[in-house]
Structures are given as C-alpha cells and as structure tokens.
Motif scaffolding. Structure first.
Motif, mmCIF file in Angstrom:
data_model
loop_
_atom_site.group_PDB
_atom_site.id
_atom_site.type_symbol
_atom_site.label_atom_id
_atom_site.label_comp_id
_atom_site.label_asym_id
_atom_site.label_seq_id
_atom_site.Cartn_x
_atom_site.Cartn_y
_atom_site.Cartn_z
ATOM 1 N N LEU A 50 0.837 -1.210 0.000
ATOM 2 C CA LEU A 50 0.000 0.000 0.000
ATOM 3 C C LEU A 50 0.870 1.258 0.000
ATOM 4 C CD1 LEU A 50 -2.459 -1.315 2.681
ATOM 5 C CD2 LEU A 50 -2.953 -1.076 0.246
ATOM 6 N N GLU A 51 1.936 1.197 -0.742
ATOM 7 C CA GLU A 51 2.957 2.241 -0.729
ATOM 8 C C GLU A 51 2.404 3.640 -0.979
ATOM 9 O OE1 GLU A 51 7.031 3.124 -3.221
ATOM 10 O OE2 GLU A 51 6.137 1.134 -3.271
ATOM 11 N N ARG A 52 1.458 3.774 -1.866
ATOM 12 C CA ARG A 52 0.943 5.094 -2.245
ATOM 13 C C ARG A 52 -0.436 5.396 -1.645
ATOM 14 N NH1 ARG A 52 4.152 7.056 -6.555
ATOM 15 N NH2 ARG A 52 5.430 5.400 -7.446
ATOM 16 N N GLN A 53 -0.770 4.712 -0.557
ATOM 17 C CA GLN A 53 -2.071 4.898 0.059
ATOM 18 C C GLN A 53 -1.920 5.107 1.577
ATOM 19 O OE1 GLN A 53 -5.176 2.203 -1.505
ATOM 20 N NE2 GLN A 53 -3.483 1.306 -2.673
ATOM 21 N N PRO A 54 -1.424 6.270 1.976
ATOM 22 C CA PRO A 54 -1.153 6.486 3.409
ATOM 23 C C PRO A 54 -2.403 6.434 4.278
ATOM 24 C CG PRO A 54 -0.871 8.514 2.158
ATOM 25 C CD PRO A 54 -1.062 7.416 1.161
ATOM 26 N N GLU A 55 -3.552 6.848 3.780
ATOM 27 C CA GLU A 55 -4.793 6.762 4.578
ATOM 28 C C GLU A 55 -5.122 5.307 4.887
ATOM 29 O OE1 GLU A 55 -7.301 8.443 6.063
ATOM 30 O OE2 GLU A 55 -6.587 10.466 5.655
#
Length: 136
Positions: A50-55
C-alpha cells in the motif's frame, strides 16, 4: 473517499487472512498457521503493498494494532499505533477525531507496558480533543 478506503482495507485483510493461497506458505507451515502468524504477515505487508495509500496504511495499522492489543501483545501493538498516529496527524492535522482515537488506543497500550507518563499525556490529549471536536 471513506468508502474507497474501507474497500481497500477489506481487500487487504482478506488477502492477509487467505491461507488457501498455495504460494503464501511453505509446505511444512500449512495447517499450523496461527492468527498471530497472519497478523505478523499483515503488519509486514502494509508498507510494500500500500505504498501510495497512506490513509489506508494508517487505518490498517490502527486495526492491526487494536487486534494485537486485544490479544495482550502490547509490544507488537505499540509500533503500529505509533506509526498510524504519525500518519493520521500528517494527513489530517492534530484536530481530528481519528487522531484522538489513535491517541487513546496508543495511550492504553503504553499503560499496559508501564509507560505511564507517555500514556497519561496521550490519554489526556485524546480526551481534550474529543471534548473539543464532538458535540456535547
């Protein structure tokens, strides 16, 4: 956004707990996989999948941290809850109910680890935020 995040979290958890995947575990491990093994697997995969999904990362860290805490594994819960709190604060600022919830969870875990000063600071801040942000 919240609906998409919920779907992402659900998909991730389903993948983590899908022990039927023949490539996920070595032959000797099959049939002996515990819930803790699955939790550890999920915690390790948050950053890579989930590298680009901090939420979504923050939400999953909160969920997994909460599960570890419920199992009494506070030393496993604490780092997840700390990272989640940092991410949520970076994303939403300090004045957010999700941040307050994270502070509460982390404070309770720290209290179980006898880190009372840190726990008290977080629990007081969480209470203060909730009093300010939630209707009376």
């Amino acid at each position: 956004i919240e609906a998409r995040k919920a779907v992402e979290v659900e998909d991730f958890l389903v993948q983590v707990f899908d022990v039927a995947d023949p490539f996920a575990w070595s032959e000797p491990d099959r049939g002996t996989i515990s819930a803790r093994d699955l939790l550890d697997r999920g915690a390790r995969r948050i950053d890579s999948t989930l590298e680009r999904q901090p939420e979504v990362q923050a939400e999953l860290r909160t969920v997994l941290g909460r599960v570890y805490a419920n199992l009494g594994l506070y030393s496993k819960a604490t780092p997840l809850l700390q990272r989640s709190l940092m991410q949520r604060t970076d994303l939403r600022g300090e004045r957010d109910t999700g941040v307050a919830t994270n502070m509460d969870l982390l404070g309770r875990a720290l209290a179980q680890l006898d880190r009372y000063d840190d726990a008290e600071r977080l629990l007081r801040k969480s209470l203060e935020l909730r009093r300010d942000l939630l209707p009376h």
